[in-house]
Scaffold this motif. Structure first.
Motif, PDB file in Angstrom:
ATOM      1  N   LEU A  28      -3.097  -7.789 -14.897  1.00  0.00           N
ATOM      2  CA  LEU A  28      -4.145  -6.812 -14.656  1.00  0.00           C
ATOM      3  C   LEU A  28      -4.935  -7.141 -13.409  1.00  0.00           C
ATOM      4  N   SER A  29      -5.282  -8.401 -13.215  1.00  0.00           N
ATOM      5  CA  SER A  29      -6.105  -8.752 -12.055  1.00  0.00           C
ATOM      6  C   SER A  29      -5.326  -8.637 -10.748  1.00  0.00           C
ATOM      7  N   ALA A  30      -4.003  -8.784 -10.791  1.00  0.00           N
ATOM      8  CA  ALA A  30      -3.196  -8.568  -9.586  1.00  0.00           C
ATOM      9  C   ALA A  30      -3.187  -7.090  -9.227  1.00  0.00           C
ATOM     10  N   LEU A  31      -3.046  -6.226 -10.232  1.00  0.00           N
ATOM     11  CA  LEU A  31      -3.138  -4.792  -9.984  1.00  0.00           C
ATOM     12  C   LEU A  31      -4.503  -4.448  -9.400  1.00  0.00           C
ATOM     13  N   GLY A  32      -5.528  -5.145  -9.879  1.00  0.00           N
ATOM     14  CA  GLY A  32      -6.883  -4.879  -9.415  1.00  0.00           C
ATOM     15  C   GLY A  32      -7.163  -5.321  -7.993  1.00  0.00           C
ATOM     16  N   LEU A  33      -6.285  -6.126  -7.418  1.00  0.00           N
ATOM     17  CA  LEU A  33      -6.458  -6.539  -6.022  1.00  0.00           C
ATOM     18  C   LEU A  33      -5.946  -5.494  -5.039  1.00  0.00           C
ATOM     19  N   VAL A  34      -5.142  -4.546  -5.539  1.00  0.00           N
ATOM     20  CA  VAL A  34      -4.643  -3.473  -4.673  1.00  0.00           C
ATOM     21  C   VAL A  34      -5.804  -2.514  -4.407  1.00  0.00           C
ATOM     22  N   GLY A  35      -6.226  -2.477  -3.181  1.00  0.00           N
ATOM     23  CA  GLY A  35      -7.412  -1.704  -2.803  1.00  0.00           C
ATOM     24  C   GLY A  35      -8.516  -2.618  -2.327  1.00  0.00           C
ATOM     25  N   PRO A  36      -9.121  -3.411  -3.222  1.00  0.00           N
ATOM     26  CA  PRO A  36     -10.167  -4.331  -2.769  1.00  0.00           C
ATOM     27  C   PRO A  36      -9.690  -5.360  -1.752  1.00  0.00           C
ATOM     28  N   LEU A  37      -8.435  -5.808  -1.853  1.00  0.00           N
ATOM     29  CA  LEU A  37      -7.919  -6.810  -0.922  1.00  0.00           C
ATOM     30  C   LEU A  37      -6.578  -6.407  -0.320  1.00  0.00           C
ATOM     31  N   TYR A  38      -5.646  -5.999  -1.177  1.00  0.00           N
ATOM     32  CA  TYR A  38      -4.300  -5.676  -0.714  1.00  0.00           C
ATOM     33  C   TYR A  38      -4.208  -4.223  -0.270  1.00  0.00           C
ATOM     34  N   ILE A  39      -3.496  -3.992   0.824  1.00  0.00           N
ATOM     35  CA  ILE A  39      -3.122  -2.639   1.213  1.00  0.00           C
ATOM     36  C   ILE A  39      -1.979  -2.195   0.302  1.00  0.00           C
ATOM     37  N   ASP A  40      -2.045  -0.974  -0.157  1.00  0.00           N
ATOM     38  CA  ASP A  40      -1.047  -0.451  -1.089  1.00  0.00           C
ATOM     39  C   ASP A  40       0.181   0.029  -0.315  1.00  0.00           C
ATOM     40  N   ILE A  41       1.295  -0.699  -0.487  1.00  0.00           N
ATOM     41  CA  ILE A  41       2.561  -0.258   0.126  1.00  0.00           C
ATOM     42  C   ILE A  41       3.614  -0.006  -0.945  1.00  0.00           C
ATOM     43  N   ASN A  42       3.134   0.305  -2.144  1.00  0.00           N
ATOM     44  CA  ASN A  42       4.045   0.691  -3.216  1.00  0.00           C
ATOM     45  C   ASN A  42       4.634   2.060  -2.920  1.00  0.00           C
ATOM     46  N   PRO A  43       5.903   2.279  -3.275  1.00  0.00           N
ATOM     47  CA  PRO A  43       6.418   3.642  -3.225  1.00  0.00           C
ATOM     48  C   PRO A  43       5.713   4.480  -4.299  1.00  0.00           C
ATOM     49  N   PRO A  44       5.466   5.758  -4.090  1.00  0.00           N
ATOM     50  CA  PRO A  44       5.926   6.559  -2.954  1.00  0.00           C
ATOM     51  C   PRO A  44       5.001   6.540  -1.748  1.00  0.00           C
ATOM     52  N   ALA A  45       3.895   5.781  -1.797  1.00  0.00           N
ATOM     53  CA  ALA A  45       2.975   5.756  -0.655  1.00  0.00           C
ATOM     54  C   ALA A  45       3.686   5.293   0.613  1.00  0.00           C
ATOM     55  N   VAL A  46       4.582   4.319   0.462  1.00  0.00           N
ATOM     56  CA  VAL A  46       5.362   3.813   1.591  1.00  0.00           C
ATOM     57  C   VAL A  46       6.820   3.749   1.147  1.00  0.00           C
ATOM     58  N   LYS A  47       7.676   4.519   1.815  1.00  0.00           N
ATOM     59  CA  LYS A  47       9.075   4.578   1.405  1.00  0.00           C
ATOM     60  C   LYS A  47      10.044   4.124   2.490  1.00  0.00           C
ATOM     61  N   THR A  48       9.597   4.087   3.749  1.00  0.00           N
ATOM     62  CA  THR A  48      10.482   3.744   4.862  1.00  0.00           C
ATOM     63  C   THR A  48       9.847   2.661   5.721  1.00  0.00           C
ATOM     64  N   LEU A  49      10.665   2.020   6.547  1.00  0.00           N
ATOM     65  CA  LEU A  49      10.134   1.024   7.481  1.00  0.00           C
ATOM     66  C   LEU A  49       9.133   1.644   8.435  1.00  0.00           C
ATOM     67  N   ALA A  50       9.393   2.843   8.878  1.00  0.00           N
ATOM     68  CA  ALA A  50       8.469   3.515   9.786  1.00  0.00           C
ATOM     69  C   ALA A  50       7.108   3.733   9.126  1.00  0.00           C
ATOM     70  N   GLU A  51       7.127   4.119   7.839  1.00  0.00           N
ATOM     71  CA  GLU A  51       5.874   4.305   7.117  1.00  0.00           C
ATOM     72  C   GLU A  51       5.164   2.969   6.904  1.00  0.00           C
TER      73      GLU A  51
END
Length: 598
Positions: A137-160
Motif C-alpha cells: 500500500l505504501s509503495a502505491l502511495g508513493l506514486v504521485g507524491p514522489l514517483y512519476i506515474d509511468i504505468n500503462p496506459p499512461a505511458v505505453k511507448t518509449l516515445a511517451e
C-alpha cells in the motif's frame, strides 16, 4: 471501479456491461437508506465446493440482554456470512462496530431504536469485507507524491516515456533526481540508459518497473554511483550490460537497485511517508478492501510511518505490516528497533517479518534453466536464511517469503523446516508468497509444514504468455496451482500484490482465480481454476487466518468486526468477465461507512 493502472480494455476486450444506477443517501434516526435494485444476472451461480481450511465452527448466537439496540441494520438483502456452514441471511445488525446478529429482516428490525440507521439492500448481496494479505500500500502511495506515474496506459511507448521524463526534468533544478515507477516493457525490452540520456543529460533518473525488482538508470545516475564496466555485479543481483560490457542502465534485483536508491533517500521526508500510507486507503476502500497486509515494509522509516498513522488515527481501513529483512546484517537488533516504534490497535498491527528469496519474475530462481535474464540467482544464501528464520521463529514471529521459482520455494521450506526442528511451534503459520512454480515434493511439504500460501492468480493475465515462453509449456502448466493446494488442504489466500501487479481491485483477483486466462486469451491449467465460492473464502476467511485474526474477522458472525461490503451485482452469479467489471456500492469498517458509491 476506482482508477487503476491498467484499463479494463487492457485487461480484457469486452463490450460495456449495463450496470444499474445507485441511489445511496445518508440518514439519521430510523430513516431508511435504499440501495437501487439491479437486475440479477442470468448466469447461474457456480457449484458449491467445500474449502478444507482451518475455520471457527458455526456457533449459536448468544441470547441478547433486554434493551439492546442496534446502531445499524441492513435489511432485505442476501447476507452471505461465510461462516463454517456458508449460511445466508436476509439481514444483519451491528452494534459498537461489531456484528450483533444475522437473521430475517423482521428479526433484525426488532433490534432497531430511535437512532438506528436502517439500510435497505433491496435484494443486493452483502459479504464480509475483502482481506488483501499481500500488497504494498505504501509503495502505491508513493506514486504521485514522489514517483512519476509511468504505468500503462499512461505511458505505453518509449516515445511517451521520454516525453514524460522530459516534462519532469523541465520542472527540476539541475542535478535533481527524477524517479518514476510502473513500466512493464517497451518494444519487448526494458528501457536502457540510451533511451533516457537524450532527455536527461543533466539529471539523474531512475525508473522502477511495475514488479519492483527491476530498474533502469541513466548515465548521469551511473556516474553518481560510480558504476562502470569494471564494477562487479552486486551479490544477489546484476547490472545489465551491452555487448562491450558497459552498464546499459538496467538493474536486476534489489541489491543492484539499492545502490541508487540510497542516493535519493533524502527525498523520503516524513510528509512523503505520511502521504504514502494515507492516500491509497480510499482507493482500497472503494473496491471493497477492509484489511490489508503490506507484505514488504522495508526499513524503519516505513514502519514508523505506518505506526504513526495508526497512532494518529489516520487509518480508515485496517492494516497489518511485515518488516522486510533484505540482507542478513539487518537482522541484528531489528526486532528491538521495530518494537520501539510499534503501535497496535484494531487498525494497525505488526504481523511479522519478510524475506525475499528470489527477485524479479525474469530472474526467478529455478532448478532448471529458463529463458529469462537469470535462473540461478537466489537473493539469500541458504545457511544465512536458515539462521535468520530460526532466530525470528524462536522469538514467536510469523515469517513470510517472496518466492517465484521452484528453487526459491525449496529454500523457503528448508528454512521453515530448519526453524521448526530447532524450536517446534504448533501454530507458526509461516507463509510463502506468490509460489508461482513448485515441485510436487514442495507442494506436499507445504502442507506437511503447515505453511500458508498467499498468491495472485490474476498474474496469469499479465505474465502468463511470457512465462509460457520463458518456462516452456510443461512447466507453465504448473503455474500457481490453486486447485492442488486446496485439494491438499493447504490454507490458500488470494491477494492483489498491488502495485507490483497493476490492479488493486479484488474483483480482478477473484476473476483471475476463476479464469486463469493470459493476455492472448490462452487458458493455463484450467483444472486449477477455483469457483467463486472458493475464491472469496480465500480472500476473506483464510486471509483472516493468515493474519491470526480468524476469531475477529473474515466472516459475519456475532462478535466479529463489522467490516462488510455491498456488491452492485450478486458476485456468485457472475461470469469471470462480469466479475471483473462489477463494483462495490458500500464499504463499512467497524460499523462506519468508509466508501459509498454516488
Amino acid at each position: 471501479m476506482c482508477d487503476q493502472h491498467l484499463s479494463r480494455r487492457d485487461f480484457l476486450r469486452l463490450g460495456a456491461l449495463t450496470v444499474g444506477g445507485i441511489a445511496l443517501a445518508g440518514c439519521r434516526g430510523d430513516q431508511v437508506v435504499k440501495l437501487t435494485a439491479t437486475p440479477a444476472p442470468t448466469s447461474g451461480a457456480p457449484a458449491a465446493n467445500t474449502l478444507p481450511i482451518p475455520t471457527r465452527g458455526a456457533q449459536a448466537a448468544p441470547t441478547l440482554p433486554p434493551g439492546i439496540v442496534a446502531d445499524t441494520i441492513f435489511v432485505n438483502g442476501r447476507v452471505v456470512t461465510l461462516d463454517a456452514s456458508d449460511s445466508v441471511a436476509q439481514a444483519l445488525a451491528i452494534k459498537d462496530g461489531l456484528i450483533l446478529r444475522t437473521g430475517t429482516t423482521d428479526a433484525m428490525r426488532a433490534l432497531a431504536g430511535t437512532n438506528t440507521k436502517v439500510i435497505d439492500l433491496r435484494g443486493k448481496t452483502l459479504t464480509p469485507g475483502i482481506i488483501d494479505t499481500h500488497n504494498h500500500l505504501s509503495a502505491l502511495g508513493l506514486v504521485g507524491p514522489l514517483y512519476i506515474d509511468i504505468n500503462p496506459p499512461a505511458v505505453k511507448t518509449l516515445a511517451e516515456l521520454q516525453a514524460k521524463i522530459a516534462e519532469a526534468v523541465a520542472k527540476k533544478q539541475k542535478g535533481d533526481w527524477v524517479i518514476a515507477q510502473g513500466f512493464i516493457s517497451f518494444e519487448g525490452r526494458n528501457p536502457e540508459k540510451r533511451d533516457l540520456d537524450p532527455v536527461s543529460p543533466n539529471h539523474p533518473v531512475m525508473l522502477i518497473n511495475q514488479g519492483g525488482h527491476v530498474g533502469t538508470v541513466n548515465s548521469y545516475a551511473l556516474k553518481l554511483a560510480n558504476v562502470t564496466a569494471s564494477t562487479p555485479n552486486p551479490k544477489y543481483g546484476m547490472f545489465g550490460r551491452d555487448a562491450k560490457g558497459e552498464p546499459n542502465g538496467v538493474l536486476i534485483n534489489h541489491s543492484a537497485m539499492d545502490i541508487f536508491r540510497k542516493l535519493w533517500a533524502n527525498l523520503m521526508t516524513p510528509q512523503i511517508w505520511d502521504a504514502a500510507v494515507t492516500s491509497p486507503q480510499p482507493k482500497f476502500a472503494a473496491v471493497g478492501v477492509t484489511t490489508f497486509c503490506d507484505n514488504n515494509a522495508r526499513g524503519l522509516d516505513r514502519m514508523k510511518a505506518y505506526f504513526d498513522a495508526g497512532r494518529a488515527r489516520k487509518m480508515t481501513i485496517r492494516g497489518a505490516i511485515m518488516n522486510t529483512i533484505e540482507y542478513y546484517p539487518e537482522l541484528a537488533g531489528r526486532p528491538e528497533a521495530v518494537k520501539q516504534l510499534q503501535y497496535e490497535d484494531d487498525y494497525m498491527r505488526l504481523r511479522g517479518y519478510k524475506f525475499l528469496v528470489d527477485g524479479a519474475v525474469a530472474a526467478m530462481h529455478t532448478h532448471e534453466p529458463h529463458k529469462g535474464m537469470a535462473w540461478d540467482i537466489a537473493t539469500w544464501d541458504g545457511r544465512a536464511l536458515n539462521d535468520a528464520v530460526k532466530t525470528l521463529h524462536a522469538l514467536g514471529f510469523q515469517c513470510s517469503f517472496h518466492v517465484i521459482g521452484d528453487a526459491a520455494v525449496d529454500l523457503a521450506l528448508d528454512a521453515i523446516e530448519f526453524a521448526q526442528k530447532a524450536n517446534p511451534r504448533a501454530d507458526a503459520r509461516h507463509r510463502i508468497e506468490h509460489a508461482v512454480l513448485n515441485t510436487d515434493k514442495a507442494l506436499k511439504r507445504t502442507k506437511d509444514l503447515g505453511v500458508i500460501v498467499s498468491t495472485q492468480p490474476q498474474a496469469i493475465r499479465l505474465l502468463g504468455d511470457y512465462l509460457r515462453e520463458s518456462l516452456g509449456e510443461e512447466r507453465a502448466k504448473r503455474m500457481i496451482p490453486t486447485r492442488t493446494w486446496l485439494d491438499l488442504g493447504v490454507p490458500l489466500c488470494l491477494s492483489s500484490d498491488s502495485p507490483t501487479l497493476p490492479w488493486y481491485s479484488p474483483q480482478v483477483t477473484l476473476a483471475g482465480a476463476l479464469a486463469r486466462v493470459t493476455a492472448s486469451n490462452q487458458v493455463i491449467a484450467p483444472d486449477q481454476a477455483l469457483t467463486f465460492k472458493e475464491a472469496i473464502r480465500a480472500h476473506t476467511v483464510t486471509s483472516a487466518y493468515a493474519l491470526f485474526q480468524e476469531q475477529v474477522k473474515g466472516s459475519l458472525e456475532p462478535g466479529k468486526m463489522a467490516d462488510v461490503i455491498v456488491w452492485t451485482e450478486d458476485p456468485y452469479a457472475l461470469s469471470w468477465q462480469q466479475l471483473y467489471q462489477t463494483t462495490i456500492e458500500l464499504t463499512m469498517v467497524g460499523g462506519k461507512i468508509v466508501y459509498q458509491k454516488t
